[in-house]
Design a protein around this motif. Structure first.
Motif, PDB file in Angstrom:
ATOM      1  N   CYS A   1       9.151  83.129 -18.408  1.00  9.95           N
ATOM      2  CA  CYS A   1       8.192  82.098 -18.801  1.00  9.95           C
ATOM      3  C   CYS A   1       7.936  81.191 -17.603  1.00  9.95           C
ATOM      4  CB  CYS A   1       8.738  81.293 -19.976  1.00  9.95           C
ATOM      5  SG  CYS A   1       7.796  79.802 -20.335  1.00  9.95           S
ATOM      6  N   ASP A   2       6.924  81.528 -16.822  1.00  6.94           N
ATOM      7  CA  ASP A   2       6.667  80.703 -15.641  1.00  6.94           C
ATOM      8  C   ASP A   2       5.621  79.624 -15.935  1.00  6.94           C
ATOM      9  OD1 ASP A   2       4.470  82.347 -15.817  1.00  6.94           O
ATOM     10  OD2 ASP A   2       4.370  82.805 -13.673  1.00  6.94           O
ATOM     11  N   ARG A   3       5.761  79.018 -17.094  1.00  5.39           N
ATOM     12  CA  ARG A   3       4.860  77.922 -17.469  1.00  5.39           C
ATOM     13  C   ARG A   3       5.378  76.600 -16.889  1.00  5.39           C
ATOM     14  NH1 ARG A   3       5.006  81.336 -22.093  1.00  5.39           N
ATOM     15  NH2 ARG A   3       2.975  81.756 -23.070  1.00  5.39           N
ATOM     16  N   TYR A   4       5.546  76.564 -15.591  1.00  3.91           N
ATOM     17  CA  TYR A   4       6.044  75.344 -14.954  1.00  3.91           C
ATOM     18  C   TYR A   4       5.011  74.785 -13.986  1.00  3.91           C
ATOM     19  CZ  TYR A   4       7.772  79.206 -11.922  1.00  3.91           C
ATOM     20  OH  TYR A   4       7.898  80.363 -11.185  1.00  3.91           O
TER      21      TYR A   4
ATOM     22  N   CYS B   1      12.268  77.463 -17.688  1.00  5.07           N
ATOM     23  CA  CYS B   1      11.163  78.254 -17.153  1.00  5.07           C
ATOM     24  C   CYS B   1      11.618  79.068 -15.940  1.00  5.07           C
ATOM     25  CB  CYS B   1       9.999  77.347 -16.760  1.00  5.07           C
ATOM     26  SG  CYS B   1       9.083  76.719 -18.186  1.00  5.07           S
TER      27      CYS B   1
ATOM     28  N   GLY C   1       6.418  72.526 -18.938  1.00  7.99           N
ATOM     29  CA  GLY C   1       7.539  73.435 -18.733  1.00  7.99           C
ATOM     30  C   GLY C   1       8.876  72.736 -18.913  1.00  7.99           C
TER      31      GLY C   1
END
Length: 323
Positions: free
Chosen positions: A295-298, A290, A286
């Protein structure tokens, strides 16, 4: 090479039209540093114990990311850098080799609009992604284009580097990019079945533990965590293995290609290296962009991908080596 802008990956800004790759040949042809320099760079790495760990997540928010289901992986011990490569470290490499990044060769890269003093002066953007702007003259040493300079943020992660530029740095340093499995093993810091390097809460004890977006994406970042763009590479608390910022701050290139993954088997995969074919390369961890609304790709299991000649203001690299 085409100068078209197209959508690629999560929060990604650049995807130059793919070709076969003089850039890869050039990266692999970078002259290596002397033995003393390479030894010094290697001594800065952290040893990660081998063993079996659970990689991925039970249920993915983004099925195309292929980060589920959970699979057991067995790794040999390896070395990895506790931080991403800094601007100062990348400058040392460029000074020693004269290497020119993909963005320099192409004459442009993309920059997140809030990092620009006048985004309206840069009207061109990828389709459907107006928060990314094409900026002539943006590259690693001038991350937001003319008028910006890496010396203002020497201890921040180098950005505007394509996968090929990461490969070039590794060639010079006598190191390599981590495999995706190595990256996740190290990023987890010894914890199992957790979303973050410290546990499952986004803000443990009500404090910010990583550099991600707060506010209304993509229009307003309140910077409650202290940063609108990148943070120093050793900001926040390190994980259980002594690694910093394995979630948030910048996406990190790894060695693996993006593509179908084998179904989990009864026995753990041993030192997996990803698909043998495919153009796009994986990024992990991420970035400062994020946010749960977009986009919660963390998370430590999160992944995205981009073309290997794509550079953005939110992607960098971490290096590794065999033990």
């Amino acid at each position: 090479m085409s100068d078209d802008l197209t959508k690629a990956g999560c929060c990604a800004g650049t995807a130059r039209e793919a070709t076969d790759h003089p850039y890869e040949d050039r990266a692999r042809g970078v002259p290596p540093a002397d033995a003393v320099t390479q030894a010094d760079l290697r001594t800065r790495l952290t040893e990660i114990p081998g063993g079996i760990f659970e990689m991925g997540t039970r249920k993915s928010t983004y099925p195309d990311d292929l980060d589920s289901p959970v699979r057991k992986v067995k790794l040999d011990p390896f070395l990895i850098s506790p931080t991403t490569v800094t601007n100062a470290e990348y400058a040392r490499f460029v000074e020693a080799t004269g290497y020119r990044t993909v963005a320099e060769a192409e004459g442009w890269s993309v920059v997140f609009h809030l990092l620009l003093p006048d985004a309206a002066a840069h009207p061109h953007h990828p389709p459907g992604l107006p928060w990314w702007r094409r900026v002539e003259g943006a590259f690693w040493a001038a991350p937001e284009g003319p008028g910006s300079h890496w010396r203002d943020r020497a201890d921040h992660p180098v950005t505007q580097v394509a996968w090929y530029d990461a490969l070039a740095y590794c060639t010079w340093a006598g190191l390599r990019l981590p495999t995706e499995a190595e990256w996740e093993r190290a990023a987890r810091g010894g914890l199992a079945r957790k979303k973050f390097p410290w546990g499952n809460r986004l803000e443990p004890e009500g404090r910010h533990a990583m550099n991600v977006w707060q506010g209304d994406f993509p229009r307003h970042n309140t910077a409650d965590d202290g940063f609108v763009g990148t943070a120093p590479v050793d900001a926040y608390q390190s994980n259980g293995y002594g690694l910093y910022n394995t979630t948030g701050n910048v996406w990190e290139w790894v060695a693996d290609r993006y593509g179908p993954r084998p179904a989990p088997g009864r026995l753990p995969e041993r030192n997996p290296t990803g698909p043998c074919d495919g153009l796009q390369r994986i990024q992990r961890g991420g970035s400062f962009l994020c946010h749960v609304s977009y986009c919660d790709r963390y998370h430590v299991h999160s992944r995205t991908r981009n073309d290997p000649d794509s550079s953005t203001s939110n992607a960098g690299l971490r290096v590794a080596a065999d033990l």
